[in-house]
Write a protein that holds these residues in place. Structure first.
Motif, PDB file in Angstrom:
ATOM      1  N   PRO A 112     -24.194 -20.099 -31.108  1.00 56.62           N
ATOM      2  CA  PRO A 112     -24.514 -18.876 -29.935  1.00 56.62           C
ATOM      3  C   PRO A 112     -23.714 -19.688 -28.595  1.00 56.62           C
ATOM      4  O   PRO A 112     -24.423 -18.141 -27.394  1.00 56.62           O
ATOM      5  CB  PRO A 112     -26.630 -19.297 -29.805  1.00 56.62           C
ATOM      6  CG  PRO A 112     -26.262 -19.728 -31.051  1.00 56.62           C
ATOM      7  CD  PRO A 112     -25.470 -20.912 -31.487  1.00 56.62           C
ATOM      8  N   PRO A 113     -23.661 -20.257 -28.484  1.00 55.66           N
ATOM      9  CA  PRO A 113     -23.329 -20.489 -26.896  1.00 55.66           C
ATOM     10  C   PRO A 113     -22.738 -19.557 -26.546  1.00 55.66           C
ATOM     11  O   PRO A 113     -21.301 -19.127 -26.993  1.00 55.66           O
ATOM     12  CB  PRO A 113     -22.823 -22.395 -27.241  1.00 55.66           C
ATOM     13  CG  PRO A 113     -23.554 -22.766 -28.305  1.00 55.66           C
ATOM     14  CD  PRO A 113     -23.774 -21.896 -28.837  1.00 55.66           C
ATOM     15  N   SER A 114     -22.290 -19.156 -25.145  1.00 53.02           N
ATOM     16  CA  SER A 114     -21.286 -18.418 -24.651  1.00 53.02           C
ATOM     17  C   SER A 114     -20.691 -18.910 -23.849  1.00 53.02           C
ATOM     18  O   SER A 114     -19.354 -18.872 -22.932  1.00 53.02           O
ATOM     19  CB  SER A 114     -22.195 -17.038 -23.812  1.00 53.02           C
ATOM     20  OG  SER A 114     -22.668 -17.218 -22.134  1.00 53.02           O
ATOM     21  N   VAL A 115     -21.473 -20.378 -23.345  1.00 50.81           N
ATOM     22  CA  VAL A 115     -20.061 -21.225 -22.622  1.00 50.81           C
ATOM     23  C   VAL A 115     -20.108 -22.418 -23.127  1.00 50.81           C
ATOM     24  O   VAL A 115     -21.274 -23.126 -23.310  1.00 50.81           O
ATOM     25  CB  VAL A 115     -20.554 -21.042 -20.496  1.00 50.81           C
ATOM     26  CG1 VAL A 115     -20.211 -20.202 -20.294  1.00 50.81           C
ATOM     27  CG2 VAL A 115     -21.730 -21.312 -20.704  1.00 50.81           C
ATOM     28  N   TRP A 116     -19.538 -23.462 -22.734  1.00 50.83           N
ATOM     29  CA  TRP A 116     -20.107 -24.298 -23.008  1.00 50.83           C
ATOM     30  C   TRP A 116     -18.793 -26.056 -22.244  1.00 50.83           C
ATOM     31  O   TRP A 116     -18.286 -25.042 -21.195  1.00 50.83           O
ATOM     32  CB  TRP A 116     -18.451 -24.458 -24.329  1.00 50.83           C
ATOM     33  CG  TRP A 116     -18.366 -23.521 -25.215  1.00 50.83           C
ATOM     34  CD1 TRP A 116     -18.213 -22.598 -25.270  1.00 50.83           C
ATOM     35  CD2 TRP A 116     -19.315 -23.933 -26.500  1.00 50.83           C
ATOM     36  NE1 TRP A 116     -18.499 -21.698 -26.947  1.00 50.83           N
ATOM     37  CE2 TRP A 116     -18.806 -23.250 -27.313  1.00 50.83           C
ATOM     38  CE3 TRP A 116     -19.433 -25.504 -27.045  1.00 50.83           C
ATOM     39  CZ2 TRP A 116     -19.770 -22.718 -28.492  1.00 50.83           C
ATOM     40  CZ3 TRP A 116     -19.946 -25.440 -28.575  1.00 50.83           C
ATOM     41  CH2 TRP A 116     -19.852 -24.027 -29.080  1.00 50.83           C
ATOM     42  N   LEU A 143     -12.240 -22.589 -25.394  1.00 52.06           N
ATOM     43  CA  LEU A 143     -13.657 -22.288 -25.312  1.00 52.06           C
ATOM     44  C   LEU A 143     -13.987 -22.071 -23.796  1.00 52.06           C
ATOM     45  O   LEU A 143     -13.420 -22.973 -22.692  1.00 52.06           O
ATOM     46  CB  LEU A 143     -14.863 -23.183 -25.689  1.00 52.06           C
ATOM     47  CG  LEU A 143     -14.349 -23.560 -27.107  1.00 52.06           C
ATOM     48  CD1 LEU A 143     -15.522 -24.524 -28.246  1.00 52.06           C
ATOM     49  CD2 LEU A 143     -14.653 -22.290 -28.212  1.00 52.06           C
ATOM     50  N   PRO A 144     -14.307 -20.542 -23.907  1.00 49.70           N
ATOM     51  CA  PRO A 144     -15.241 -20.102 -22.146  1.00 49.70           C
ATOM     52  C   PRO A 144     -16.229 -21.208 -21.319  1.00 49.70           C
ATOM     53  O   PRO A 144     -16.735 -21.583 -22.102  1.00 49.70           O
ATOM     54  CB  PRO A 144     -15.539 -18.890 -22.477  1.00 49.70           C
ATOM     55  CG  PRO A 144     -15.910 -18.481 -23.666  1.00 49.70           C
ATOM     56  CD  PRO A 144     -15.402 -19.572 -24.456  1.00 49.70           C
ATOM     57  N   ARG A 145     -15.853 -21.316 -20.019  1.00 51.16           N
ATOM     58  CA  ARG A 145     -16.408 -21.924 -19.542  1.00 51.16           C
ATOM     59  C   ARG A 145     -17.090 -21.636 -18.255  1.00 51.16           C
ATOM     60  O   ARG A 145     -17.042 -21.220 -17.932  1.00 51.16           O
ATOM     61  CB  ARG A 145     -15.712 -23.252 -18.846  1.00 51.16           C
ATOM     62  CG  ARG A 145     -14.522 -24.452 -19.760  1.00 51.16           C
ATOM     63  CD  ARG A 145     -14.106 -25.193 -19.136  1.00 51.16           C
ATOM     64  NE  ARG A 145     -14.431 -26.358 -18.826  1.00 51.16           N
ATOM     65  CZ  ARG A 145     -13.891 -27.836 -18.470  1.00 51.16           C
ATOM     66  NH1 ARG A 145     -13.066 -28.245 -19.078  1.00 51.16           N
ATOM     67  NH2 ARG A 145     -14.853 -28.517 -18.019  1.00 51.16           N
ATOM     68  N   PRO A 146     -18.390 -21.832 -17.899  1.00 53.67           N
ATOM     69  CA  PRO A 146     -19.364 -21.527 -16.894  1.00 53.67           C
ATOM     70  C   PRO A 146     -18.955 -22.527 -15.093  1.00 53.67           C
ATOM     71  O   PRO A 146     -17.600 -23.811 -16.165  1.00 53.67           O
ATOM     72  CB  PRO A 146     -20.557 -22.919 -16.429  1.00 53.67           C
ATOM     73  CG  PRO A 146     -20.565 -23.458 -17.730  1.00 53.67           C
ATOM     74  CD  PRO A 146     -19.140 -23.396 -17.955  1.00 53.67           C
ATOM     75  N   LEU A 185     -28.530 -18.756 -19.563  1.00 56.01           N
ATOM     76  CA  LEU A 185     -27.385 -19.100 -20.349  1.00 56.01           C
ATOM     77  C   LEU A 185     -26.937 -19.914 -21.604  1.00 56.01           C
ATOM     78  O   LEU A 185     -28.068 -20.736 -21.560  1.00 56.01           O
ATOM     79  CB  LEU A 185     -25.582 -19.420 -19.365  1.00 56.01           C
ATOM     80  CG  LEU A 185     -25.195 -18.676 -18.238  1.00 56.01           C
ATOM     81  CD1 LEU A 185     -24.274 -19.168 -17.791  1.00 56.01           C
ATOM     82  CD2 LEU A 185     -24.685 -17.115 -19.309  1.00 56.01           C
TER      83      LEU A 185
END
Ligand code: ZN
Ligand code: ZN
Length: 236
Positions: A112-116, A143-146, A185
């Motif tokens: 489920p995570p959208s950011v890592w 992977l996308p990061r915040p 998030l």
């Protein structure tokens, strides 16, 4: 480049790759050894932490966990998978990262995570090693990061050989979060190996305090504990 980073680079260049399973040259892991890795997903596992567990639902330890929504790992921490973790971290064999990261990316796509975010090392430890293996794996996995940063503000030393209770006590308040709030998030944490889960839980607590709705953990290997003996020292 710092001397430690230079040394890490030199190791990448000087030593030819050999399979972590069978020693064959020119590959980090040959296809036969890769196919033989023991997956750490599937039935007979705790629904929360993925430790081997023959009961239904959660393992005994997870009844006390509230910080992590779930833990997923690609492989058991044994054999060639364990060798890869050790070579990357202790022998600074950074050429292994793309192979390991490909398995993280495969699992992350179904989580489920959208950011890592990577599980951080204390700056003094990162300087000594020349890199943070979790950061490297996350970068290679793409992977996308915040914009938010997770930092380790206390040097807790090596966790190897400590019991789960000792690990948890040494980690309390070891992490802080900087930057924009994580408002709502779902955040994923990346590490090379998860053992007791104490580090990931402490990171999760800091991220939840900073506004994350939910925190998951993802690692290359899962060192399953003997859940019937929660106070026995943990090998690495
Ligand atoms: Zn092999
Ligand atoms: Zn569990």
């Amino acid at each position: 480049m710092r001397p430690s980073a230079l040394a890490a680079r030199a190791i990448d260049l000087l030593f030819p790759l050999r399979c972590a399973g069978c020693g064959t040259f020119d590959t980090a892991l040959c296809s036969r050894c890769e196919a033989a890795l023991a997956p750490a997903v599937g039935p007979l596992r705790c629904a929360n932490c993925s430790a081997a567990w023959e009961g239904t639902d959660f393992c005994p330890r997870c009844y006390g966990w509230r910080e992590l929504a779930g833990v997923r790992a690609a492989f058991e921490h044994e054999g060639a998978a364990r060798a890869l973790v050790h070579r990357l971290k202790y022998q600074r064999y950074r050429a292994l990262a793309p192979l390991m990261a490909s398995h993280l990316a495969r699992l992350a796509a179904e989580m489920p995570p959208s950011v890592w975010l990577p599980v951080p090392l204390h700056p003094s430890r990162e300087r000594a090693r020349g890199f943070n293996q979790a950061e490297l794996l996350l970068r290679r996995a793409g992977l996308p990061r915040p914009p938010t940063r997770l930092r380790r503000i206390r040097n807790t030393g090596s966790q190897v050989g400590r019991t789960a209770a000792e690990r948890a006590a040494s980690l309390a308040g070891a992490f802080t979060v900087e930057g924009p709030p994580l408002d709502g998030l779902v955040v994923g944490l990346v590490d090379d190996v998860i053992t007791s889960g104490a580090t990931a839980r402490e990171c999760a607590r800091a991220l939840l305090d900073h506004g994350a709705r939910q925190v998951w953990a993802l690692s290359f290997t899962r060192a399953s504990l003997d859940l019937t003996a929660p106070h026995s020292p943990i090998a690495d």
